[in-house]
Design a protein around this motif. Sequence first.
Motif, mmCIF file in Angstrom:
data_model
loop_
_atom_site.group_PDB
_atom_site.id
_atom_site.type_symbol
_atom_site.label_atom_id
_atom_site.label_comp_id
_atom_site.label_asym_id
_atom_site.label_seq_id
_atom_site.Cartn_x
_atom_site.Cartn_y
_atom_site.Cartn_z
ATOM 1 N N ALA A 15 9.662 -1.450 2.409
ATOM 2 C CA ALA A 15 10.378 -0.441 1.631
ATOM 3 C C ALA A 15 9.469 0.698 1.177
ATOM 4 C CB ALA A 15 11.029 -1.093 0.423
ATOM 5 N N GLY A 16 8.217 0.713 1.610
ATOM 6 C CA GLY A 16 7.288 1.770 1.214
ATOM 7 C C GLY A 16 6.750 1.588 -0.185
ATOM 8 N N LEU A 17 6.656 0.355 -0.630
ATOM 9 C CA LEU A 17 6.179 0.060 -1.973
ATOM 10 C C LEU A 17 5.051 -0.961 -1.901
ATOM 11 C CD1 LEU A 17 9.668 -0.390 -3.694
ATOM 12 C CD2 LEU A 17 8.225 1.651 -3.795
ATOM 13 N N VAL A 18 4.280 -1.054 -2.973
ATOM 14 C CA VAL A 18 3.211 -2.039 -3.068
ATOM 15 C C VAL A 18 3.163 -2.552 -4.496
ATOM 16 C CG1 VAL A 18 1.494 -0.227 -3.500
ATOM 17 C CG2 VAL A 18 0.756 -2.491 -2.735
ATOM 18 N N GLY A 19 3.092 -3.866 -4.648
ATOM 19 C CA GLY A 19 3.058 -4.461 -5.969
ATOM 20 C C GLY A 19 1.631 -4.646 -6.457
ATOM 21 N N CYS A 20 1.430 -4.430 -7.740
ATOM 22 C CA CYS A 20 0.112 -4.613 -8.345
ATOM 23 C C CYS A 20 -0.122 -6.101 -8.580
ATOM 24 C CB CYS A 20 0.014 -3.844 -9.655
ATOM 25 S SG CYS A 20 -1.561 -4.079 -10.532
ATOM 26 N N ARG A 21 -1.260 -6.610 -8.136
ATOM 27 C CA ARG A 21 -1.573 -8.025 -8.291
ATOM 28 C C ARG A 21 -1.958 -8.372 -9.728
ATOM 29 N NH1 ARG A 21 -1.326 -12.368 -4.909
ATOM 30 N NH2 ARG A 21 -3.504 -12.915 -5.164
ATOM 31 N N THR A 22 -2.268 -7.345 -10.543
ATOM 32 C CA THR A 22 -2.692 -7.602 -11.911
ATOM 33 C C THR A 22 -1.525 -7.624 -12.889
ATOM 34 O OG1 THR A 22 -4.831 -6.557 -11.474
ATOM 35 C CG2 THR A 22 -4.185 -6.813 -13.790
ATOM 36 N N CYS A 23 -0.681 -6.590 -12.856
ATOM 37 C CA CYS A 23 0.416 -6.490 -13.823
ATOM 38 C C CYS A 23 1.796 -6.583 -13.186
ATOM 39 C CB CYS A 23 0.305 -5.184 -14.613
ATOM 40 S SG CYS A 23 0.639 -3.682 -13.642
#
Length: 211
Positions: A15-23
Amino acid sequence: MDGSGRFHALTARDAGLVGCRTCTRVNEAGAERCVRCGERLASRDPTSMQKVWAWWIAGLLFYIPANIWPMLITSTVGRAEEATIIGGVIDLANLGAYGVAFIVFFASVIIPVGKFIAIAWLALIVRKPHGHKPGPLLHLFEFVEFIGRWSMIDVFVVAILAALVQFDLLATINPGIAAVCFALSVIFTMLSAMSFDSRAIWDRIETIADD
């Protein structure tokens, strides 16, 4: 899931997104840092499996002496007695404290061994395409992360006993080298679980769907 039983999951990367592994904040794929916490973003961690296995092996290497060397050293009137984890469990059972013995055995043996098996199994599964449902695998990973800290119960018991019995003039209790090894083993296995990139579970399912 389609008619053939294969999973077709729309991931954040698709979807053209990336999740932050920290928050866990979802950001645009082109962003270098998370808009919430400022952590550097990466769609996938290419070194995840190397870190998982490195911490896993370190934890296993310390867990072995933790069960062989003494966890407690009790001194009474000039006589010293050493007790290993299993020896302590047996002593508690012989005294009739079956509930406490079970808790110590569960936290010191069942949980650590189960964590080693679960982490290794997950790491081996995501090496190649698999047909496992992602939900149970993700729940297993979350359970391993959650349950890891409870392995420290044995170390806390040793610390409390050592602090309390030091006030007794007739007996003293000191932690053995196994307490240090056990604590390090727990920490390393927790780091191993934290290093596991759970998004790899979905990547391998995507690979099957594309075949």
